[in-house]
Design a protein around this motif. Structure first.
Motif, PDB file in Angstrom:
ATOM      1  N   THR A 288       0.793  -1.222   0.000  1.00  0.00           N
ATOM      2  CA  THR A 288       0.000   0.000   0.000  1.00  0.00           C
ATOM      3  C   THR A 288       0.832   1.282   0.000  1.00  0.00           C
TER       4      THR A 288
ATOM      5  N   LYS B  93      -8.397  -8.212   1.023  1.00  0.00           N
ATOM      6  CA  LYS B  93      -9.555  -7.618   0.342  1.00  0.00           C
ATOM      7  C   LYS B  93     -10.307  -6.625   1.224  1.00  0.00           C
TER       8      LYS B  93
ATOM      9  N   GLU C  64      -8.145  -3.533   1.483  1.00  0.00           N
ATOM     10  CA  GLU C  64      -8.202  -2.723   0.261  1.00  0.00           C
ATOM     11  C   GLU C  64      -9.487  -1.906   0.215  1.00  0.00           C
ATOM     12  N   ARG C  65     -10.613  -2.536   0.573  1.00  0.00           N
ATOM     13  CA  ARG C  65     -11.896  -1.810   0.577  1.00  0.00           C
ATOM     14  C   ARG C  65     -11.846  -0.647   1.561  1.00  0.00           C
TER      15      ARG C  65
ATOM     16  N   ILE D 257      -9.200   1.013   2.596  1.00  0.00           N
ATOM     17  CA  ILE D 257      -8.312   2.051   2.074  1.00  0.00           C
ATOM     18  C   ILE D 257      -9.009   2.835   0.956  1.00  0.00           C
ATOM     19  N   ASN D 258      -9.704   2.118   0.083  1.00  0.00           N
ATOM     20  CA  ASN D 258     -10.381   2.780  -1.042  1.00  0.00           C
ATOM     21  C   ASN D 258     -11.512   3.693  -0.573  1.00  0.00           C
ATOM     22  N   LYS D 259     -12.190   3.345   0.520  1.00  0.00           N
ATOM     23  CA  LYS D 259     -13.279   4.165   1.069  1.00  0.00           C
ATOM     24  C   LYS D 259     -12.759   5.362   1.853  1.00  0.00           C
ATOM     25  N   SER D 260     -11.578   5.240   2.419  1.00  0.00           N
ATOM     26  CA  SER D 260     -11.019   6.292   3.277  1.00  0.00           C
ATOM     27  C   SER D 260     -10.549   7.476   2.439  1.00  0.00           C
ATOM     28  N   LYS D 261     -10.875   8.649   2.919  1.00  0.00           N
ATOM     29  CA  LYS D 261     -10.417   9.870   2.234  1.00  0.00           C
ATOM     30  C   LYS D 261      -8.973  10.154   2.587  1.00  0.00           C
TER      31      LYS D 261
END
Length: 83
Positions: A40, A71, A74-75, A77-81
């Motif tokens: 990451t 997984k 990753e979700r 991290i992708n949702k976090s601003k």
């Protein structure tokens, strides 16, 4: 000299090569803290902090080691601003 495919030396060498294969990080289901940091680009200390905050949703604890479910991580991290 011809070699048969069933030659024991060749079979042993092929088995050794297959045993040494490493699974790429992006295909692993569970990552160590160091693998997660490498994958990451997040620092190791921040990964440890996230492990403590997220708990069982994303992290599995084995003895003193954190294992991170790739997984769900990753979700998250992708949702976090921002992390």
């Amino acid at each position: 000299m011809t070699m048969k495919a069933a030659d024991p030396e060749i079979r042993a060498f092929r088995d050794q090569l297959e045993a040494n294969k490493e699974v790429p990080i992006w295909e692993k289901d569970v990552l160590t803290v160091y693998e997660a940091a490498s994958y990451t680009g997040i620092g190791i200390n921040k990964i440890y902090t996230l492990c403590k905050e997220l708990g069982g949703k994303v992290v599995v604890c084995l003895k003193k080691e954190f294992l991170i479910k790739r997984k769900p991580f990753e979700r998250f991290i992708n949702k976090s601003k921002s992390i």
